[in-house]
Enzyme design. Sequence first.
Site, PDB file in Angstrom:
ATOM      1  N   LYS A  46      42.150-105.245 -63.858  1.00  0.00           N
ATOM      2  CA  LYS A  46      43.413-105.904 -64.195  1.00  0.00           C
ATOM      3  C   LYS A  46      44.026-105.229 -65.412  1.00  0.00           C
ATOM      4  CE  LYS A  46      44.487-109.365 -66.812  1.00  0.00           C
ATOM      5  NZ  LYS A  46      45.746-108.835 -67.380  1.00  0.00           N
ATOM      6  N   SER A  62      41.212-108.150 -77.611  1.00  0.00           N
ATOM      7  CA  SER A  62      41.015-108.842 -78.883  1.00  0.00           C
ATOM      8  C   SER A  62      39.621-109.455 -78.966  1.00  0.00           C
ATOM      9  CB  SER A  62      42.070-109.933 -79.041  1.00  0.00           C
ATOM     10  OG  SER A  62      41.945-110.871 -78.002  1.00  0.00           O
ATOM     11  N   THR A  63      39.135-109.610 -80.191  1.00  0.00           N
ATOM     12  CA  THR A  63      37.819-110.208 -80.405  1.00  0.00           C
ATOM     13  C   THR A  63      37.809-111.652 -79.893  1.00  0.00           C
ATOM     14  OG1 THR A  63      37.358-108.736 -82.237  1.00  0.00           O
ATOM     15  CG2 THR A  63      36.129-110.778 -82.214  1.00  0.00           C
ATOM     16  N   VAL A 110      39.420-112.977 -77.303  1.00  0.00           N
ATOM     17  CA  VAL A 110      39.200-113.034 -75.853  1.00  0.00           C
ATOM     18  C   VAL A 110      37.792-112.522 -75.517  1.00  0.00           C
ATOM     19  CG1 VAL A 110      39.988-112.154 -73.623  1.00  0.00           C
ATOM     20  CG2 VAL A 110      41.652-112.935 -75.293  1.00  0.00           C
ATOM     21  N   GLY A 111      37.312-111.550 -76.265  1.00  0.00           N
ATOM     22  CA  GLY A 111      35.939-111.065 -76.057  1.00  0.00           C
ATOM     23  C   GLY A 111      34.942-112.209 -76.154  1.00  0.00           C
ATOM     24  N   GLU A 161      34.699-103.986 -75.948  1.00  0.00           N
ATOM     25  CA  GLU A 161      35.294-103.097 -76.961  1.00  0.00           C
ATOM     26  C   GLU A 161      36.390-103.907 -77.620  1.00  0.00           C
ATOM     27  OE1 GLU A 161      34.134-100.238 -77.633  1.00  0.00           O
ATOM     28  OE2 GLU A 161      33.056 -99.622 -75.830  1.00  0.00           O
ATOM     29  N   CYS A 164      42.764 -99.721 -81.576  1.00  0.00           N
ATOM     30  CA  CYS A 164      41.650-100.552 -82.049  1.00  0.00           C
ATOM     31  C   CYS A 164      40.900 -99.882 -83.196  1.00  0.00           C
ATOM     32  CB  CYS A 164      40.716-100.912 -80.904  1.00  0.00           C
ATOM     33  SG  CYS A 164      40.181 -99.512 -79.952  1.00  0.00           S
ATOM     34  N   GLU A 193      43.022-107.680 -88.139  1.00  0.00           N
ATOM     35  CA  GLU A 193      43.678-106.588 -87.423  1.00  0.00           C
ATOM     36  C   GLU A 193      45.172-106.912 -87.323  1.00  0.00           C
ATOM     37  OE1 GLU A 193      42.349-106.256 -83.281  1.00  0.00           O
ATOM     38  OE2 GLU A 193      42.184-104.104 -83.598  1.00  0.00           O
TER      39      GLU A 193
HETATM   40  P1  NAI Z   1      44.217-109.867 -75.385  1.00  0.00           P
HETATM   41  O1  NAI Z   1      42.847-109.632 -75.827  1.00  0.00           O
HETATM   42  O2  NAI Z   1      44.675-111.266 -75.160  1.00  0.00           O
HETATM   43  O3  NAI Z   1      44.495-109.085 -74.020  1.00  0.00           O
HETATM   44  C1  NAI Z   1      43.743-108.014 -73.525  1.00  0.00           C
HETATM   45  C2  NAI Z   1      43.540-108.188 -72.023  1.00  0.00           C
HETATM   46  O4  NAI Z   1      42.765-109.357 -71.769  1.00  0.00           O
HETATM   47  C3  NAI Z   1      44.822-108.385 -71.229  1.00  0.00           C
HETATM   48  O5  NAI Z   1      44.688-107.721 -69.987  1.00  0.00           O
HETATM   49  C4  NAI Z   1      44.877-109.896 -71.009  1.00  0.00           C
HETATM   50  O6  NAI Z   1      45.606-110.259 -69.859  1.00  0.00           O
HETATM   51  C5  NAI Z   1      43.420-110.227 -70.833  1.00  0.00           C
HETATM   52  N1  NAI Z   1      43.028-111.601 -71.144  1.00  0.00           N
HETATM   53  C6  NAI Z   1      43.626-112.493 -71.978  1.00  0.00           C
HETATM   54  N2  NAI Z   1      42.941-113.640 -72.006  1.00  0.00           N
HETATM   55  C7  NAI Z   1      41.882-113.494 -71.172  1.00  0.00           C
HETATM   56  C8  NAI Z   1      40.786-114.326 -70.784  1.00  0.00           C
HETATM   57  N3  NAI Z   1      40.642-115.543 -71.281  1.00  0.00           N
HETATM   58  N4  NAI Z   1      39.876-113.822 -69.939  1.00  0.00           N
HETATM   59  C9  NAI Z   1      39.975-112.564 -69.460  1.00  0.00           C
HETATM   60  N5  NAI Z   1      40.994-111.751 -69.773  1.00  0.00           N
HETATM   61  C10 NAI Z   1      41.935-112.190 -70.624  1.00  0.00           C
HETATM   62  O7  NAI Z   1      45.196-109.179 -76.376  1.00  0.00           O
HETATM   63  P2  NAI Z   1      46.764-109.470 -76.569  1.00  0.00           P
HETATM   64  O8  NAI Z   1      47.110-110.917 -76.455  1.00  0.00           O
HETATM   65  O9  NAI Z   1      47.457-108.590 -75.651  1.00  0.00           O
HETATM   66  O10 NAI Z   1      46.957-109.043 -78.081  1.00  0.00           O
HETATM   67  C11 NAI Z   1      46.660-109.961 -79.133  1.00  0.00           C
HETATM   68  C12 NAI Z   1      46.021-109.255 -80.287  1.00  0.00           C
HETATM   69  O11 NAI Z   1      44.759-108.747 -79.894  1.00  0.00           O
HETATM   70  C13 NAI Z   1      46.771-108.036 -80.790  1.00  0.00           C
HETATM   71  O12 NAI Z   1      47.741-108.365 -81.702  1.00  0.00           O
HETATM   72  C14 NAI Z   1      45.668-107.231 -81.393  1.00  0.00           C
HETATM   73  O13 NAI Z   1      45.432-107.663 -82.700  1.00  0.00           O
HETATM   74  C15 NAI Z   1      44.485-107.542 -80.545  1.00  0.00           C
HETATM   75  N6  NAI Z   1      44.228-106.492 -79.532  1.00  0.00           N
HETATM   76  C16 NAI Z   1      43.248-105.618 -79.795  1.00  0.00           C
HETATM   77  C17 NAI Z   1      42.976-104.607 -78.913  1.00  0.00           C
HETATM   78  C18 NAI Z   1      41.911-103.642 -79.200  1.00  0.00           C
HETATM   79  O14 NAI Z   1      41.736-102.700 -78.447  1.00  0.00           O
HETATM   80  N7  NAI Z   1      41.166-103.802 -80.255  1.00  0.00           N
HETATM   81  C19 NAI Z   1      43.751-104.428 -77.690  1.00  0.00           C
HETATM   82  C20 NAI Z   1      44.749-105.443 -77.474  1.00  0.00           C
HETATM   83  C21 NAI Z   1      44.965-106.420 -78.388  1.00  0.00           C
END
Ligand code: NAI
Length: 787
Positions: A190, A243-244, A246-247, A264, A298, A395
Amino acid sequence: MTVAQYFDSMDYAPSKEDDSAARAWLAAHESRFGHFIGGRFGTPGEGFDTVEPATGKRLASVTQGSGADVDAAVAAARKAQKGWAALPGHERALKLYALARIIQRNARILSVVEALDNGKPIRETRDIDIPLAARHFYHHAGWAQLQDSQFAGYDPVGVIGQVIPWNFPFLMLAWKVAPALALGNTVVLKPAEATPLTALLFAELAQAAGLPEGVLNIVTGDGATGALIAAHDGVDKVAFTGSTEVGRKIREATAGSGKSLTLELGGKSPFIVCEDADLDAAVEGVVDAIWFNQGQVCCAGSRILVQEGVADDFHARLAARLKTLRIGTSLDKTIDMGAVIDPAQRARIAGMVDAAVAAGATLLQAEGALPDAGSFYPPTVLQDVPATCAAATEEIFGPVAVSMTFRTPEEAVQLANHSRYGLAASIWSENVNLALDLAAKVQAGIVWVNCTNVMDAGVGFGGVKESGFGREGGREGCFDYLKPRALAKAPERKPVVPAKAKGFAIEAVDRTAKLFIGGKQARPDGGNARAVIGARGEVLAEVGEGNRKDIRNAVEAATAAASWGSKTQHNRAQILYYMGENLSARAAEFADRIVAQTGAKPDRARAEVAAAVSRLFSYGAWADKYEGVVHMPPMRGLALAVPESIGVAGVICPTEAPLLGFVSTTAPLIATGNRVVAVASEAHPLSATDFYQVLETSDLPAGVLNIVTGSADTLGAELAKHNGVDALWAFGSAALSETVERLSTGNLKRVFTDYGRAWDWMSPEAEGELFLRQATQIKNIWVPYGE
Ligand code: NAI
C-alpha cells in the site's frame, strides 16, 4: 566583460522538464485508478484525489482499499507464492533484472510522475530516487541468483504486507519489493495516500516485464487500508516505514500473530561539526542533510551540533548558503527545494517553528519569495531552542534544522544520544581518530563520516531505539525476508505440568535458592518462595518468587555492567570457555539435577549437560569470530558494517531443557557483549540456580548475567514493559509471545520469540548465527576511502 563578471550578472531562469508523457499516461487511465490485484487493474471505486503539492491541482483519483480488496490482494499473493518461490533462483533473478531494466528504460516518466505527485525537485527524482530504485532491483537480482548457496536452511516468509510513506514513494517501494520478491515472497503493497502514482505506474511496468500475476499487488488507500493489511491473517510478515506512532500501532496489531515485523521509523539525527571540520564542506553537508527532499527524510540531519569555537563562523557560512537556495515547483530543473507534501504538513512544520520562536529560539530563514500556490516552506535553522520545545526533540519532517553547540567531543556524544531515536548520525572532522571515536559512541544504525544521506542497496539501512528494528538492503536485509526452516518445522511447545507434590526430598526445604542479581545471591523482594516439584512428585527445593521489583533490580545491575560491551572479544571468549570448563567439572551433579527435575533418562541428562558445555565453547568460539563486513558501494568510500550489542536483554528461558535451554539463550547474548536478565525455566529452575556456582567461579563480571526465578508470564510481562530492556527473547507459550510483543511498544524493544514452537535444543540449528544475529544490531559506518 570578464567571464567572472558574466557569471555574476547571470540570473537563473526556470527550466521546466517536459511532462507530456506523464500527463499522457494519466490521461490513458482517465486519471482514475483501481487497485492492481492478480496482474490486472480493477475498476476504479470510491476513493480520493492525489494532488500536485507544488500547485495544489488534482492529478488523479485513486480507490480506497476496503476489507474485500485487501482479501482479494492477499488471496492473489497467496496463490502466486508457492510457484514463485519454487522457481529456480536464476529464473527469479532474471525477473528482477527485467524489473531493473524496465525502470531504467522508463526513468524519465517515473521521475516526472514522482516529482509531480510528491512535490520534490525533478533533479532529485531523476538523479537519486529512480536510479537508486533501479540499483535495488539489480542488487537483489543477485541475491535471488545466489539464494540457494547463501541462504541454505532458510525459506521465504510467504505473503508480505508492505506499507510505505510519502517521502520517497518509489524508492521505498523498491527497498521493500526488491528483497521480498528476490527471495521468493509475494507482496501486497500500500503506497501512502498522498503519493500512490509511481506504485501504480510500476505495477504496469512489472506486468510489461512479465512478472507473473499475483506476485506483486498494489492496493491504494489510507491508514485504515494499511491497518487492514497489517492485521490480515493471510499476511506472514509486515514491513512498515513511517511514523513511530503508527509503528507502535502495528506492533500491537501484529502481537502474537507469528507475523514477522520490520519497522523503519522516525529520527532526529545528529549532525556533528567538530572544530577541525572543513566548514564549507560541512555547510554543503547541511544542505544535503536537511534541505534534500525538503527535510522530509527519516534520517535527515535535523539536529546540528557544532563545537563552540567554530559555531559563529559556521553559522555565518550557513546563513550565506541559505540565501542562495532556490525554491520552486517540482518540474523546474534549476531548483534546490520543492514543495512539502501537503498543507497539513506545512501547517505542522510552521506550528513547531512558531512555538520554538515564541519560546525564545532564534530564527534563520531564507527570505526569497515562495511560489504563490502549493505548500512551500522556506529552508530554516533554529538556534537556542529551549530543550522543552517539541522542535528540539521531535521529528519536524520539514526543511528545519535545530542547531546547538557543544564544548567537548564527550559532550557531543551525550547530546547526540540524548534522544529516543537512533536512526543516523553524521560526523564532520578532519581528524580520523576523533571521527571514528565518535562513530563508535553514537547510538545510531547508520553513521556518515564527512558525508550525509548516502545510501546504497548493498548497505543495510535501519535504526536502533525508537527508530525501529530490522534492516533494509544488503545481506542483512535479506534475512528479514526469510525464516529459518528448523523453527518453522518445530512442534508446538508442550506445557510442562509439574507432578503432584508428594512430600519432600531429603535435604529439601532448608535449601531455598535465592535470585542472582549483580553478581550476588539476593533474596526475592516479596520474600516469597515456590516449591520445585521433581519428576516423582517430591519437593526438590524451593526457589524465590521473583516480582517486578526483582526485575527492576536485575535490570539496574545489568545496566551498570555496561563495560562488558567494550571488553575485547578475546576476553569474552575466554570467560565463556571458562564457564564451559567449570560446568564440565560439575557435569555429574548437573545431570543428576536434570534427572530429578524432569525424569529424563540418565544418558539423556548427561547428553544435555555435554551439549551445554559444548554450546558455551561454541559461543566462546563465536565471540571473536562473529564479525562485520566491509561494503564497497558504488561511490567514493566504504561502509563498515559492525555488529554491535543491543544492550540489556531479557530472556524467558524455555521450560523444556532446563540447562541447555538456559545456556543456548543466554550465551549468544553474553558472547556479543549484551547484559542479560534471565528468567529460569519455570518448571525446572534448579539447573539455572545451580549455575550460580559456575558463574561465581568463572570471572564473569557482576551484573552481566542476572537470574530471576518465578512465573514466566508475570516476569516476561515485566521485562516487556521495562524501558531499560532493549531486547527481549521469549521462549514460552504462544500466549507469552503475544503478551511480550504487545507490551514491548514503550521503547519498541526488539523481540525474538518462537511463538510457542519448541526448538530441539540438542540440534545444531539451535545454535549459531541465527541467535547471534538476534543478539546484535548492525551499525553501518560510511567512511571516505580511496580517491
Ligand atoms: P504515517 O506513519 O501515518 O503514514 C505512513 C504510512 O502508514 C501511510 O501509507 C499510511 O497510510 C499508513 N498508515 C497510517 N496509519 C496506519 C495504521 N494504523 N496501520 C497501518 N498503516 C497505517 O505518516 P504520516 O501521517 O503520513 O506523517 C505523519 C508524520 O510521521 C510526519 O510528519 C513525520 O513526522 C512522520 N513520518 C515519518 C516517516 C519516516 O520515514 N520516518 C515517513 C512518513 C511520516
